[in-house]
Design a protein around this motif. Sequence first.
Motif, short mmCIF file in Angstrom:
data_model
loop_
_atom_site.label_atom_id
_atom_site.label_comp_id
_atom_site.label_asym_id
_atom_site.label_seq_id
_atom_site.Cartn_x
_atom_site.Cartn_y
_atom_site.Cartn_z
N LYS A 27 -6.78 4.58 -4.87
CA LYS A 27 -8.11 3.98 -4.72
C LYS A 27 -8.82 3.91 -6.07
N ASP A 68 -3.84 8.52 -7.61
CA ASP A 68 -5.08 8.22 -6.91
C ASP A 68 -5.20 6.70 -6.80
N GLU A 119 -1.33 7.94 7.53
CA GLU A 119 -2.76 8.09 7.28
C GLU A 119 -3.18 7.68 5.86
N PRO A 120 -2.55 8.18 4.79
CA PRO A 120 -2.99 7.74 3.45
C PRO A 120 -2.75 6.27 3.18
N ASP A 147 -5.61 4.41 5.03
CA ASP A 147 -6.86 4.75 4.34
C ASP A 147 -7.01 3.91 3.08
N PHE A 148 -5.97 3.84 2.27
CA PHE A 148 -6.01 3.02 1.06
C PHE A 148 -6.19 1.55 1.41
N VAL A 204 0.60 4.14 -2.82
CA VAL A 204 0.32 5.53 -2.42
C VAL A 204 1.44 6.45 -2.90
N LYS A 235 -11.84 1.44 9.54
CA LYS A 235 -11.15 2.61 10.08
C LYS A 235 -11.38 2.75 11.58
N CYS A 247 5.79 6.78 2.99
CA CYS A 247 4.73 7.79 3.03
C CYS A 247 4.21 8.00 4.45
N ASP A 248 3.35 8.99 4.60
CA ASP A 248 2.69 9.21 5.88
C ASP A 248 1.75 8.05 6.17
N SER A 279 0.83 -1.21 0.00
CA SER A 279 0.00 0.00 0.00
C SER A 279 0.86 1.25 0.00
N ASP A 280 1.94 1.24 0.77
CA ASP A 280 2.87 2.37 0.80
C ASP A 280 3.43 2.65 -0.59
#
Length: 304
Positions: free
Chosen positions: A131, A129, A182-183, A186-187, A124, A158, A179-180, A120-121
Amino acid sequence: MDYQEILDTIYDEMSYRDVKGKVASYIPELAKVDRKKFGMHVYCGDQQHFCFGDSDEKFSIQSISKVFTLAMTMRIMGEHLWDRVSVEPSGDPFNSLTQLEYEHGIPRNPFINAGALVISDILVDQLDDPKKELLEFVRKITGDENIDYDESVAQSEKATGYRNIALVNYIKALGNIKCDVEPIVDFYFYQCSLAMSCKQLSQAFMIFANRGKILNTGEKILKPKTVKRINALMQTCGFYDEAGEFSFQVGLPGKSGVGGGIVAIHPANYSVAVWSPILNEKGNSELGMKALERFTTLTGVSVF
């Protein structure tokens, strides 16, 4: 091969009453699913379809989605991906943190939660985008524009996903997350909330049985080498710490999810998806595993 007769036999032989597991409850939305649901769908290399039960009803595919995100990441990174994720069976539960410290933040494989979060990292980081692009990828390989995220499941994930958030932070502390947080989470929560039916899943996974090509159009989406790697990982790691048991009983590359779905493929032959939300203690569909064992026994066809 009379696949419909074989499926009808399985449907007649099996029932949710025959298994003693429980529906996943740690994600509140999954706990609401009717434990009586049971469906199966086979999509063959000659484009014939065979099914029974609730095979057209959508459900949360959960970790089955990790095969899609792995495929997308391999298209971007190729063999360089394995610098950040290993390819070994974990032998531990899917949400374990224990191996990360000893292995310097490199998850054992892309299908445990830690590995999927590194995937996921990457997405992202690499996609504008992720998602949207994941949805586009899944819709393309199924030829079905009606696939979408289940917003209620995503929000439920979540609200309760503390362990996955902890995993990302831990891997980041060990230097393998860019990456941060949160994103990334979320993904990840949205990818797990993808809602698909057995029919849609069998269509999607046919690309892994057809050397990376969409069956009905012949369009090449993945390299045969990529498909070989993904199928090998499904065989050895697709069922967490029950991967050996699935290989022993069923004999196909496959992937499970705690929504109760299982998809498996036989290269050049078929893709088969089954759904029953009752899980065994390892987090795999109890009735689904029994149905697939019976399927390969009755057909006499597996990769072994």
